[in-house]
Design a protein around this motif. Structure first.
Motif, PDB file in Angstrom:
ATOM      1  N   HIS A  84     -14.996  -5.716 -10.712  1.00 46.26           N
ATOM      2  CA  HIS A  84     -14.259  -4.514 -11.124  1.00 46.26           C
ATOM      3  C   HIS A  84     -14.049  -4.437 -12.638  1.00 46.26           C
ATOM      4  N   LEU A 132      -6.663  -2.369  -6.374  1.00 49.48           N
ATOM      5  CA  LEU A 132      -7.783  -1.985  -7.232  1.00 49.48           C
ATOM      6  C   LEU A 132      -8.155  -0.517  -7.068  1.00 49.48           C
ATOM      7  N   LYS A 133      -7.848   0.066  -5.932  1.00 48.44           N
ATOM      8  CA  LYS A 133      -8.113   1.488  -5.717  1.00 48.44           C
ATOM      9  C   LYS A 133      -7.260   2.368  -6.626  1.00 48.44           C
ATOM     10  N   GLU A 177      -7.444  -5.861  -3.194  1.00 46.36           N
ATOM     11  CA  GLU A 177      -8.392  -4.769  -2.963  1.00 46.36           C
ATOM     12  C   GLU A 177      -7.674  -3.431  -2.864  1.00 46.36           C
ATOM     13  N   ILE A 226     -11.730 -13.862  -4.862  1.00 49.67           N
ATOM     14  CA  ILE A 226     -10.922 -12.932  -5.658  1.00 49.67           C
ATOM     15  C   ILE A 226     -11.432 -12.900  -7.093  1.00 49.67           C
ATOM     16  N   THR A 239      -2.905 -11.616  -6.728  1.00 46.36           N
ATOM     17  CA  THR A 239      -4.048 -12.526  -6.843  1.00 46.36           C
ATOM     18  C   THR A 239      -3.585 -13.964  -6.970  1.00 46.36           C
ATOM     19  N   LYS A 253       0.835  -1.207   0.000  1.00 46.05           N
ATOM     20  CA  LYS A 253       0.000   0.000   0.000  1.00 46.05           C
ATOM     21  C   LYS A 253       0.867   1.254   0.000  1.00 46.05           C
ATOM     22  N   GLN A 259      -6.270 -11.396  -1.090  1.00 42.62           N
ATOM     23  CA  GLN A 259      -7.418 -10.555  -1.411  1.00 42.62           C
ATOM     24  C   GLN A 259      -7.264  -9.140  -0.867  1.00 42.62           C
ATOM     25  N   ASP A 260      -6.756  -8.988   0.351  1.00 49.85           N
ATOM     26  CA  ASP A 260      -6.573  -7.652   0.925  1.00 49.85           C
ATOM     27  C   ASP A 260      -5.643  -6.811   0.057  1.00 49.85           C
ATOM     28  N   LEU A 289     -14.255 -10.556  -7.037  1.00 47.74           N
ATOM     29  CA  LEU A 289     -13.733  -9.191  -6.898  1.00 47.74           C
ATOM     30  C   LEU A 289     -13.251  -8.661  -8.249  1.00 47.74           C
TER      31      LEU A 289
END
Length: 156
Positions: free
Chosen positions: A90, A55-56, A52, A83, A43, A18, A48-49, A86
Motif C-alpha cells: 500500500h 487501509l480502505k 486491511e 502485515i 498492526t 470498522k 491484519q483484518d 500489506l
C-alpha cells in the motif's frame, strides 16, 4: 469517540473499529497518548483484518509514534511478515527513520526476521543505512548471530 476507537483496537474488535471509522473517517489518523495512530496500533497488535479495514480509509502509512516508529517498523520487530507485505504493497516507506535513525530493515535484522528483511530489500530498503550508533542492518544481524540474515545482507 477517540477512546472508544482505541479501546476497540486494543480489544481486537474489528467490527467496532470498522463501524467507528466508517462513521467518523476523520479519526483514521488521530493519535493516542503514546502517539500511535489507529493503523500503527492495529498492526502492532498483529491484527491484519483490522489493518486491511483501515487501509480502505487511506490512513497515513508513514505516521510516526512518539519514538518516531512507523507501523512498518513495528511489524518488523514483532515478526508480522504478512502485515509488512500489506503495508509495503500500500506504499509504506521502507526507508523511514525513527528518532534513533533506525529503519524497518534495522529492526528486522535486530530481531532476526529474515523473511521480512528479504521483503524489505526486495522493495528497496537501503542495506547500507547506519543508525545513530553507526550500525547497519548487517551489523545488527551479526550481533544477533543471525547467520541466514547475514548471508542475505552480504549478498546485497
Amino acid at each position: 469517540m477517540n477512546d472508544k476507537l482505541f479501546d476497540a483496537i486494543r480489544n481486537g474488535d474489528v467490527e467496532m473499529v470498522k463501524a467507528i471509522i466508517t462513521a467518523h473517517p476523520e479519526l483514521i489518523n488521530i493519535k493516542d497518548q503514546r502517539g500511535s495512530t489507529p493503523l500503527l496500533l492495529a498492526t502492532y497488535y498483529g491484527n491484519q483484518d483490522m489493518a486491511e479495514a483501515m487501509l480502505k480509509h487511506k490512513p497515513d502509512l508513514n505516521a510516526k509514534d512518539a519514538s518516531g516508529n512507523t507501523a512498518l517498523m513495528g511489524v518488523c520487530f514483532k515478526g508480522y511478515a504478512a502485515i509488512a507485505k500489506l503495508l509495503i504493497d500500500h506504499g509504506a516507506d521502507v526507508n523511514a527513520k525513527n528518532l534513533n535513525s533506525a529503519t524497518a530493515l534495522i529492526y528486522a535484522a535486530t530481531f532476526a526476521q529474515s523473511e521480512i528483511a528479504q521483503l524489505l530489500i526486495d522493495n528497496g530498503a537501503d542495506t547500507g543505512h547506519v543508525d545513530e550508533k553507526g550500525n547497519t542492518a548487517y551489523d545488527h544481524a551479526k550481533m544477533q548471530g543471525a547467520e541466514k540474515l547475514m548471508a542475505i545482507l552480504e549478498s546485497k
